[in-house]
Every structure is written in C-alpha cells, then in structure tokens.
Write an enzyme that holds these catalytic residues in place. Structure first.
Site, PDB file in Angstrom:
ATOM      1  N   SER A 326       0.801  -1.234   0.000  1.00 21.79           N
ATOM      2  CA  SER A 326       0.000   0.000   0.000  1.00 21.79           C
ATOM      3  C   SER A 326       0.826   1.272   0.000  1.00 21.79           C
ATOM      4  CB  SER A 326      -0.915   0.014   1.214  1.00 21.79           C
ATOM      5  OG  SER A 326      -1.710  -1.140   1.212  1.00 21.79           O
ATOM      6  N   ASP A 363     -10.549  -6.714  -0.440  1.00 22.61           N
ATOM      7  CA  ASP A 363     -10.003  -5.581   0.296  1.00 22.61           C
ATOM      8  C   ASP A 363      -9.475  -6.146   1.600  1.00 22.61           C
ATOM      9  OD1 ASP A 363     -10.452  -2.287   0.222  1.00 22.61           O
ATOM     10  OD2 ASP A 363     -10.099  -3.131   2.235  1.00 22.61           O
ATOM     11  N   HIS A 369     -15.113  -0.528   3.005  1.00 24.87           N
ATOM     12  CA  HIS A 369     -15.017   0.797   3.607  1.00 24.87           C
ATOM     13  C   HIS A 369     -16.248   1.641   3.346  1.00 24.87           C
ATOM     14  CE1 HIS A 369     -10.785  -0.452   3.350  1.00 24.87           C
ATOM     15  NE2 HIS A 369     -10.632   0.302   4.437  1.00 24.87           N
ATOM     16  N   CYS A 382      -7.811   1.975   1.512  1.00 30.52           N
ATOM     17  CA  CYS A 382      -8.832   1.156   0.857  1.00 30.52           C
ATOM     18  C   CYS A 382      -8.270   0.560  -0.424  1.00 30.52           C
ATOM     19  CB  CYS A 382     -10.063   2.014   0.551  1.00 30.52           C
ATOM     20  SG  CYS A 382     -11.235   1.176  -0.523  1.00 30.52           S
TER      21      CYS A 382
END
Lengths: 614, 372
Positions: A326, A363, A369, A382
């Site tokens: 991420s 996810d 989310h 997310c």
C-alpha cells in the site's frame, strides 16, 4: 752403459732450450693478448650491458603505500580509521624450519589454525625473500614477549602497519563496507603499479565505491641492497600521496539508533534529506562486524554468516526487492489525480470484480469501507478504490507516471551494486516473460502487489520526491571529499534529476494532506504513531503479501510460518510543512505496517527532528 | 772449490741482492705484485684488517722461505730431488687413506701442522722430470719420454682422485711443460695433443658429478643462475661494469654488496677488474708478463739442463695458473678452483709459489764462471 756415457752437447742443448723458451714466451704473449681481447669485449664492448646489470643488482625500487583516506559521518565522527597494528612477520628464505618455528612461536604468541593456513597460502603466493604476515594485531604483551626472544628467531620480525578499523562495527557495515586483502580477481582489475605497496582494497560499500579516492597515490623509494636483499641505504624517495578523506551525509548516531529501534526484525530503514538527496541513515538488518574481514575472517565464521537464513551479508537497502504494498497508494493516487480519474468516490463492498471475470479482488477490510473517496482511500488504505483507479489508469499510464519517481529504476546512489526493482509494463512482460498483459495484473499493481518490486532506497527516494512536490535528487552518501587535513573539503554537489511535473500542482498538497491524515486523523492507519508528535508527519503504511493467498481464503496470522508472514512497510516524511527527512521502513515478516513499521519510523523521526534520543 | 772464488756469482756479491742469492728485478716485480694484491684484498675483504694482517704474515713467511731456498745450491736441490718426490708420492697415498678436507681429501693433519701433499708435488714433479732428463742428451729418446709420462700420470691420478681437478690439471701441465722444454719433437707434441682432444669424452666419464656440473655451467651459465652459474654471471657483470677506468678502489658494488662470491680468493680478479677497470688489469698483466719473461730469461741463462728445465717449467706453470684463473673469472674457461698467484687470499699455494721462485733464484745466483 753406452748411453749413459754419451757425451752431452751443451751448446746444442742450450740452443734447443732457447728456441723452446722463445716459443713459450710467444705463446704466453699470445694468450695474454687473448685475455686482453676478452677484457676489451667485457669492459668496452659490453660495458653498457654489464653496467645496467650491475645497477639492477644493487638498486631496488620499494613502493611506499599511501595512507588510506578516513571516513567521517556528517558530524565529524570517525567511521573508518587507520590504526597502527603490530603484526608478526616471517621471511621464509631466512627461516630454516618454518613448521618448527611456528610451533615455538606458538608457545608465547597465540597462533590459530586459521592464521597458519592463511600464512601457508601466502607463502606459496609470495617470493621467498618477502616478509609475510603470520599474525595481525598482536597485543602489547605479545609484542613484549617476542621482543625479549627475538634474537632466537632469525627471519621473524614485528612490523608496524596501519590497518583499517571501523569503530562503529556492525552498525555501519552495509553503508561503509570494509576493506580486505586484494584477491586474484581484483588483481586483474587494479592498476598494479599504484597498488604495488597496497595489501587491502575496498570490498563493499563506500570503501569499494570510492576506492580510487580513498586509496591515494603510491610513493617510491630507491634503495641500495646487497646480495641478501638487505637494504643498506636509501638513495631517493618520492613520498606517497594519501587518499582523500570522505565526509558522509550519514548521521551515524541516527543510523545506530535506527538500527536499535528496528529491533530483532530483519529489514531495512532508509532516511533521506528530501532537499538534496543526502542519505541520513541506511540500516540493513541483520548486520555483522566488518573488522574481522580486514585481517581475514576465518572460514568457519564466514560460513556462519554466509549460510545464515537471515542473510546478514545482504544489504537490504539497495539489494532487497520487496513488493511495496500500500505504500504506492499515494503515488497511484497522484497519477489518478493528474489523469483526472481520482476525483470521484465509489462504494467499497470489501471486494472488487472486473467485468466478465469471476475473480474477486479482496479488500484488506473484509466488509469494505463503504463510500470512499481518494482521501479516505489513502487514510484508511482502501484497496478497492485503487483497484478501480488502476483499472481506469491502465498499466501503461501507471508505468509512465511511476517511472518518473524512480520506480523500477536504479536511483544512482554512490555505492556499487544497487538493484533496480521493477515496475511492470506490457513491454516488460512481453520481453521478459513472453506473455500478454492481463487486466487482473493491472488491478493488483494498483495496490503495490503483483510484479512490482522496490528497494527500500527507492521507496525513500520516491517519498522524498513526493515531499518536495516533484523535485527529485540523486541519493548520495558522500557529502564532501578532502584532499588532506589542511584543505577545505570539496562539497559534492547534489545531482538533480528531471522533476515530476503535475498538470495541476495543487494535487501535491491534496495527496500529502491525506498522508498527513494517515498519521494524525482518527481513522488513519498509523494514527498511533502520529499521536503526540511535536511536528506533523505525512506517511503511508503498507502490508505486503509474501505469498499468494487463494481467493476468498481466510488466513490467520498466527497460524502461518513466521517467514511467510506479510512484510510490514512504512513510508513518510516530516515535518509536514517543510520536510527535512523522508523515510522508508521495512520489517520483514513484521505483519501490519501500521503496527510495526510506523512506530519504528516515528522513533527515528523523533530522534532526528527532536533529537533527545541521540 | 778453489774455482769458487772465480764464480760470476762472486762478482755479483758486490750487489746487495746478489750477495743474498736473490735476483733484484724478479724480487722487485714479485713484491710489487704482492703489494698490489694487498691493495685489492683490502677492498675485496671489505676493509677487513685482520685478513690483511694474516695475508701479510703469509707473504712474509713465503718470501722468507723463498730466500732460504735461494741459498741452497742447485746441485743440492738436484741431489734431494728423487727423495723429495718419493716422499710426496707417499704422502699422496697417505692422504687418500687418512686425509681430511671438506668434500675432498686434500689435507694431512700432523697435529700442529696441516699440510697439502699436492703442493709438494707441484714443485717436485718438474724437478724429478728435469733430474731424470738431465742424465741423457736432449731431446730425450722415446723410451725416456714414456718414463716421464708415467712419472706425470701417477701423481696426477692420485690428486684427481682426492678429488682436486684444478691442482691435478696444474701438476700435469707443469710436467708437460718440462717435456715441451726438453725439446721433444713437434710432431710428437702435435700427435699427443690430437690424442688428448679425442680422449676428452673419456675424461668426462671419470669426472665427479659436481665437476660435470661445472663444465655444463660453463657452457651455459645462464641456465643455472642460482647455482654455480651465479659465480660466472656475477663475475662477468663485475668486470664488464668496471669499464676502462673502473669504479674506483673500494667502490665496487658487485663485491661490496656481496653479489660476487669467493671475492677474496678465486674471484679476486673480478674485484680488481670492477674497481680498477681495463687500465688496472693491463698494469697487473704487465707485471705478470715481466715476471714470466724474467723467469724464462733466468732459465735460459742456467748452466745445466736441470736448472733450465726446472726454471722454464716454473715460469710457464706460473703463467698457466694466471691464465686458468683469469679465464675462469672472465667466463672463458670452466670454474676450477685455482687462485690468482700472488693476489688471492690463501696460504699454502703462496708458499709453494715462492719456493718455486726461490729455486729460480738459486739457479740464477749459483752459476759458475767457468762453465760459461
């Protein structure tokens, strides 16, 4: 007896003898002329030749080693110095029975089997009259003990040499590197004249990459020697020129502290000054003490290091290639903003599907989310938002944009051997894999998984570029070089790369603010690490999968092998308004980025910006 | 005995040298050469005064012995010749049985005195040949020549067996010189030379390994640079680098930095050549040539065959020593351990040499007026 009564003719005999004497003296004169002819040949005709040979006999050119340049950190702390060391040396030609001598010496000087093996190897390589070291770093007591007995050991002597010493030991090894004895392969490469007196050469890190600057210029001394090769007097000498002293950008105390706070994790921390690319700290763990390598590490100790599954010899900062996870999201988000594709929000149900494909992309948050815009997608990390964004950006556009930050390229750091990492593209896949690009691969590239690989240095450098709104510098370890103590150090100018330009520059701020909210908002993934900071931090956590998890499969962190756990990542910079440090932290198999890597980064930032810990 | 008062020598007694039974030109040349030798030795020994003093002592002893020998009349010498030779041969056999020496048996140890019987043969072999040949008219008949050859071969083989190739070579040569001077016809001489050359391979067969090695090294010194080839190569470098005028006394690098082996003894000529150059060598060769010429002249003036043959043989053998030594040092001849007469450091051969010159002077100064 008639014969005995024969009358001797005296006159005749005298004449006969005179004739023979004249023949004799003539022969003598002819032979003497022969000698003279020979001497004329030697002393006049061949005089030049023999004069040269006679000079060659008596003159010896002895190379004098230059003193190796010192290495300092940014605050002037010595990282590599030359310390006088007493070594016990033998001249094989002058020692009658080497084995016996070694045995006798062993009674009062500790000689290990490895010393013996090293010595035996050198004896084969060197000439008989050269002095060969048997033991390095004698203690003062050993020097004293030998000195008392020295008259018993012909051909054995104690030599004072300068040897390299690294006061910070393992904390500096991956950056500074070390020197070791010149090996056969290096011998092919170096300028043998300049290295004629040098025994050691940089093997790793700065010591290797700045070898030419650190080494200096050899000096010479012309000596008169006798047939035993003993020096009688010095006729002429050209002093050596010492190598340059290097001042690094590295703050060794910060590096040592970062080393400490990384704890027992395998991994890496790279801290960089975004304003000029100066590397403040480069930690790769596990690490090891470089000092045994200088005098020759034993085979046993070396194989322990080499065979360790933790790979301590491996410099993770430039060689470790990790999926960034991420931590790429702010960059992808920026790409989306620049392409005008990231302004809308979407609904995150906890999974993502491509049209016409059954496969579900999960996810990290199982139940999703909900309604998510770019800011929320960065703050809460997310995945679905970025799956969608990546799909819309397509791989070619992503590759083009990310390449501007240096992903998939060498950073150009001034130590040899860094790896380029990888940011995939259609062309890359076609060339390297011979396969077409699949849309699903675009999707996971959006969250830093799939083919994407980055080094910690790349992550730190890209984060620094982001912090500077696109201003990009070449990461550099060496700050300045100093010819000798009396001259001012010559500053190495920061090298600027082509800047990253956005169509709308305010988008920098948008992404950076989201990164700040990762640290300082109630739902930020690293809110725990932002709490109570005396300055504002911008950051992004990452949790990179080490192995693929089957679709929809549940997995329990505790149950899987420690080495298959996710890597914990964090990138960030601070202070938010005027960044002076950018950082990348990777804790291998650490699990969640927010829980492991981010707190480590916070401690390093505190140490650098507040400075109480150093 | 009455005639004694009319001897030419009697007239010579008016001169100082003559009164001592010495030949002034010869002794001056000998002293000059020995003095030059000391100068060279001082440098060759690295200014070692102890060595100079020892050499001076030897020279004094040798010159003293020479003067003593000069007092003995040739007639007495001739009388004792066969006995001395017989004792010499006996001692040679003894040395093979009981002798000592490094690598080769050359010495006899009489407690206080160490003695090399081969040195005795060096002098007595020419004497015994002259003694034998003087009995009959010259040139000698073939049967007498054969006896002479036997007289030469026996001691030569005994010494070669020690083994001492250099000395046996010198001794055989000194015998051959007597025969050459005795007037053997040239055609015999040339046939013998051809025979000797064709017998050379046989000699190889009888040589010791180290002797063969020396010959091989001589033929190709560069092949064995660290072994015995080193001697020849370094000696040629020393002489060649000396050039015309030399590096100057005490300035020879080859000798002072110990590149030159045996520099005080067999290879002292190389030290001289390095430091004094071609000019210095010409001076030394001139001195040598004068000594040889004077000795040959003295021999021609001798009154009987014995004196003539012994004297002539001494002169030529002296030259032979010089030629072999310089030939070896300059790389013309293989390395055989022969010293340079009057110059090299060493005792026994110096005394032998001076005894020979003593005999020469005796021959010269005991001539009788009437016989002329």
């Amino acid at each position: 007896m008639l014969r005995n009564l024969q009358i001797k003719d005296h006159g005749n005999e005298t004449r006969l003898f005179k004739r023979r004497a004249i023949v004799a003296i003539s022969v003598v004169i002819i032979m003497m002329l022969g000698i003279v002819a020979r001497l004329i040949y030697l002393q006049i005709y061949s005089h030049q030749h023999y004069s040269t040979l006679s000079q060659k006999n008596r003159l010896k050119i002895v190379p004098l080693p230059p003193t190796r340049g010192l290495i300092y950190d940014r605050n002037g702390l010595l990282l590599a110095k030359n310390i006088p060391s007493f070594s016990l040396e033998l001249i094989p030609e002058q020692v009658k029975d080497i084995d016996k001598t070694l045995e006798r010496l062993g009674q009062f000087i500790s000689i290990r089997d490895s010393d013996r093996a090293h010595f035996k190897r050198l004896v084969k390589q060197k000439r008989r009259f050269q002095s060969i070291p048997l033991r390095y770093r004698l203690t003062e007591e050993e020097v004293a003990r030998f000195s008392v007995n020295r008259h018993l050991y012909k051909g054995v002597s104690i030599q004072a040499r300068l040897i390299r010493y690294y006061p910070f030991g393992k904390e500096g090894v991956h950056t500074i590197g070390y020197v070791g004895r010149i090996d056969a392969r290096e011998l092919q490469r170096i300028d043998t004249a300049n290295y004629s007196a040098t025994t050691h050469i940089g093997k790793l890190g700065i010591e290797r990459s700045y070898e030419d600057e650190l080494h200096g210029q050899v000096g010479y001394q012309q000596e008169e020697v006798n047939a035993q090769n003993r020096t009688l007097r010095i006729l002429d000498s050209t002093p050596p020129i010492a190598g340059k002293n290097l001042h690094l950008n590295i703050d060794i105390k910060l590096q040592a502290y970062a080393d400490k706070v990384l704890g027992d994790y395998r991994g890496s921390i790279v801290a960089i000054d975004p304003r000029n690319g100066a590397l403040l700290a480069m930690v790769s763990k596990p690490n090891y003490d470089p000092n045994p390598f200088v005098t020759g590490i034993s085979v046993k100790n070396y194989s322990v290091l080499r065979d360790s599954p933790d790979k301590p010899l491996f410099n993770r900062t430039i060689l470790g290639q990790y999926p960034p996870g991420s931590t790429v999201k702010p960059f992808i988000g920026l790409a989306g903003l620049d392409a005008g594709l990231a302004n809308n929000s979407l609904f995150c149900p906890g999974w993502f599907e491509l049209e016409g494909d059954e496969r579900r992309y999960r996810d990290w948050k199982k139940h999703g989310h909900g309604e998510t815009n770019l800011d929320k997608a960065i703050v809460q990390s997310c995945d679905v938002f970025f799956y969608e964004l990546a799909k819309n950006l397509r791989i070619t556009q992503m590759h083009k944009f990310m390449t501007q930050f240096g992903f998939g390229q060498k950073t150009g750091i001034d130590i040899i051997g860094e790896l380029a990492g990888l940011f995939p593209s259609r062309e890359w896949k076609r060339h390297k894999r011979g396969q077409a690009w699949f849309p699903g691969e675009t999707v996971i590239t959006g969250i830093g998984q799939g083919f994407t690989l980055t080094t910690p240095l790349q992550l730190a450098s890209a984060t620094a570029t982001l912090a500077m709104n696109g201003l990009r510098f070449k990461p550099s370890i060496v700050q300045s070089m100093q010819g000798n103590e009396n001259v001012e150090p010559v500053q190495q100018l920061a090298t600027r790369y082509k800047s990253v330009l956005l169509k709308e520059p305010q988008n920098w701020q948008r992404v950076k603010r989201s990164m700040m909210r990762v640290m300082h908002s109630a739902r930020g993934t690293a809110r725990g690490s932002g709490r109570g900071a005396a300055y504002k931090i911008a950051g992004k956590t990452g949790t990179a999968q080490v192995f693929g998890i089957a679709q929809d499969a549940e997995y329990n962190e505790e149950e899987i092998d420690l080495r298959l756990r996710d890597h914990s990542l964090f990138v960030g910079f601070a202070p938010f308004e005027k960044p002076t440090i950018a950082i990348a932290v990777i804790a291998e198999n650490g699990g969640s980025g927010g829980h492991i890597a981010a707190p480590i980064a916070r401690k390093v930032l505190d140490a650098y910006l507040v400075g109480t810990e150093l | 005995m009455i005639l004694d008062s009319y001897t030419a020598a009697n007239r010579r007694r008016y001169s100082f040298a003559g009164s001592l039974h010495l030949d002034a030109p010869l002794i001056i040349a000998l002293l000059l050469t020995a003095a030059l030798g000391l100068v060279i030795l001082y440098s060759a020994s690295n200014q070692n005064e102890a060595i100079i003093i020892r050499q001076l002592t030897r020279l004094a002893v040798a010159f003293g012995v020479m003067m003593l020998v000069a007092q003995i009349s040739p007639r007495q010498l001739r009388f004792w010749t066969p006995w001395l030779f017989a004792i010499g041969i006996f001692l040679l056999i003894a040395v093979l049985a009981f002798g000592e020496g490094k690598g080769a048996q050359r010495w006899l140890d009489f407690g206080l005195l160490r003695f090399q019987p081969s040195e005795m043969i060096k002098i007595t072999l020419p004497m015994v040949l002259a003694w034998y040949l003087a009995d009959a008219p010259l040139p000698p008949r073939p049967s007498r020549v054969i006896v002479c050859i036997l007289l030469i071969i026996v001691p030569t083989l005994l010494i070669a067996k020690q083994p001492d190739l250099g000395t046996s070579l010198v001794i055989a040569s000194s015998g051959i010189f007597v025969m050459l001077l005795s007037g053997i016809r040239w055609r015999y001489i040339f046939s013998a030379m051809i025979a000797a050359i064709s017998a050379a391979p046989l000699l190889w067969y009888f040589m010791h390994d180290y002797q063969r090695q020396r010959v091989l090294t001589f033929l190709n010194p560069e092949q064995d640079l660290l072994g015995s080839g080193w001697h020849i190569v370094q000696s040629k470098i020393a002489i060649g680098s000396g050039g015309v005028y030399g590096k100057g006394w005490l300035n020879g690098t080859q000798s002072h930095l110990e590149f030159l082996p045996e520099r005080s003894t067999d290879f002292i000529f190389a030290v001289y050549g390095e430091e004094f150059g071609l000019m210095g060598i010409l001076v030394l060769l001139t001195l040598y040539l004068f000594i040889i010429a004077r000795s040959l002249y003295i021999s021609t003036q001798a009154q009987d065959t014995f004196g003539r043959l012994v004297g002539g043989s001494i002169a030529i053998t002296f030259f032979f020593n010089i030629f072999v030594n310089i030939g070896m040092v300059t790389g013309l001849l293989p390395v055989v351990g022969l010293p340079l007469p009057l110059i090299s450091y060493g005792g026994t051969s110096m005394v032998t040499l001076m005894i020979a010159f003593g005999i020469l002077m005796s021959v010269h100064t005991h001539r009788k007026l009437l016989s002329q």
